[in-house]
Design an enzyme around this catalytic site. Structure first.
Site, PDB file in Angstrom:
ATOM      1  N   PRO A  81       0.813  -1.210   0.000  1.00 34.13           N
ATOM      2  CG  PRO A  81      -0.087  -1.080   2.146  1.00 34.13           C
ATOM      3  CD  PRO A  81       0.675  -1.980   1.250  1.00 34.13           C
ATOM      4  NE  ARG A 130      13.929  -0.232   0.425  1.00 36.41           N
ATOM      5  CZ  ARG A 130      13.400   0.572   1.314  1.00 36.41           C
ATOM      6  NH1 ARG A 130      12.737   1.621   0.897  1.00 36.41           N
ATOM      7  NH2 ARG A 130      13.526   0.379   2.596  1.00 36.41           N
TER       8      ARG A 130
END
Length: 312
Positions: free
Chosen positions: A2, A294
């Site tokens: 989200p 990441r």
DNA sequence: ATTCAGTCCTGTACGC
DNA sequence: TGCGTACAGGACTGAA
């Protein structure tokens, strides 16, 4: 995951399904889900009970529900009797929510089976037979109760006063953002993910906006001209609005939906998650680079790395 | 003051 | 089949 568009969909759903309702009981099933509420689960449950929820607000990826009541009128409502006087004086409190990586806020029938990762259940003092559930597999998200910034018209919780306005906020200041960007000694993707500069942008929308802007993630912010900043902001807004347009289709249902059901991620992304797939502009395979624990996805042809600084 | 690495969490995918 | 490991990654914390 989200990010701003998904959170906005949840905000609309919350306003539609729980605003105006009074809390009857709170069940904290996992303490980590309220870890930001430092007084602990019992305090969270006790203080929430009897409060009436207001219209949901959002800043970036944060959501909150200003609350009123807690006095005699609210107690009357909690007993299922219409209060003689509707509480209107704010106590300056708000329920803060962050969905983290995997959080969902669901409005479910009370008799629906518990989700495997149900963390918090909030029941209401009315006969609608639905309850609010916070479900979160990885417990990066959570709920908490906070004082609001005095005088703030949106009843902003004090603990997120440092979070910048987001680019879909009418009060976002493009010029101030550009100035702040130029002042930083960092690179553009780090800046986009810095929630004190601009909020609501996560890894996915950062990569998407950079691809649309033909900018490499490691470009120093000090090199940004006013037009380039303006173009980047335009792309950030475009990609978020596009996601919102698709994700917004599900908030009409009973479920305050959060994750991925819009299909937006699979259909519309140009860079994120597309390693080795052809760039939709030039056909060059998209690359993935480890970046800050990441990944960054980019087109090596459209998004050229910046020239190394002299003396480096 | 600013920048940045480390940390939290659990399900899934994958190599051996 | 089962085991270990990498990965997904937002935002706070504390150190430099």
């Amino acid at each position: 995951m989200p990010e701003l568009p998904e959170v906005e969909v949840v905000r609309r759903g919350l306003t539609r399904w729980v605003a105006g309702r009074t809390v009857d009981s709170v069940e904290v099933r996992h303490p980590r889900a309220i870890r930001r509420h430092t007084a602990g689960p019992a305090d969270f449950a006790d203080r929430l009970t009897g409060l009436r929820l207001g219209t949901a607000r959002r800043r970036g990826k944060y959501l909150w529900l200003p609350v009123t009541g807690g006095g005699p009128a609210a107690q009357t409502a909690a007993e299922g009797i219409a209060p003689l006087v509707t509480p209107s004086v704010t106590h300056g409190l708000a329920i803060l929510a962050h969905l983290g990586m995997s959080g969902q806020l669901l409005v479910q029938p009370q008799d629906a089976p518990d989700e495997k990762h149900l963390r918090i259940r909030i029941r209401f003092a009315d006969d609608l037979d639905t309850e609010l559930r916070f479900v979160d597999q990885r417990t990066f998200g959570g709920l908490s109760l906070h004082d609001t910034v005095p005088g703030d018209p949106d009843h902003l919780p004090d603990v997120i006063a440092h979070i910048a306005r987001d680019p879909l906020d009418a009060a976002f200041d493009d010029d101030a953002f550009h100035t702040a960007l130029r002042r930083r000694r960092t690179t553009i993707k780090r800046a986009l993910l810095d929630q004190s500069l601009i909020s609501g942008v996560g890894n996915i929308y950062a990569d998407e906006a950079l691809w649309r802007s033909k900018l490499h993630y490691d470009r120093p912010t000090a090199t940004f001209t006013r037009p380039r900043t303006a173009e980047l902001l335009g792309h950030v807004r475009d990609v978020m609005n596009a996601a919102l347009a698709v994700g917004g289709t599900s908030f009409d249902s009973l479920y305050v939906n959060v994750n991925g059901e819009s299909g937006y991620f699979e259909r519309s992304l140009d860079a994120y998650g597309r390693e080795d797939e052809p760039c939709r502009r030039c056909g060059t395979p998209i690359r993935r680079r480890p970046w800050m624990n990441r990944s960054s996805y980019f087109c090596p042809r459209c998004q050229r790395p910046p020239r190394p600084a002299r003396g480096a």
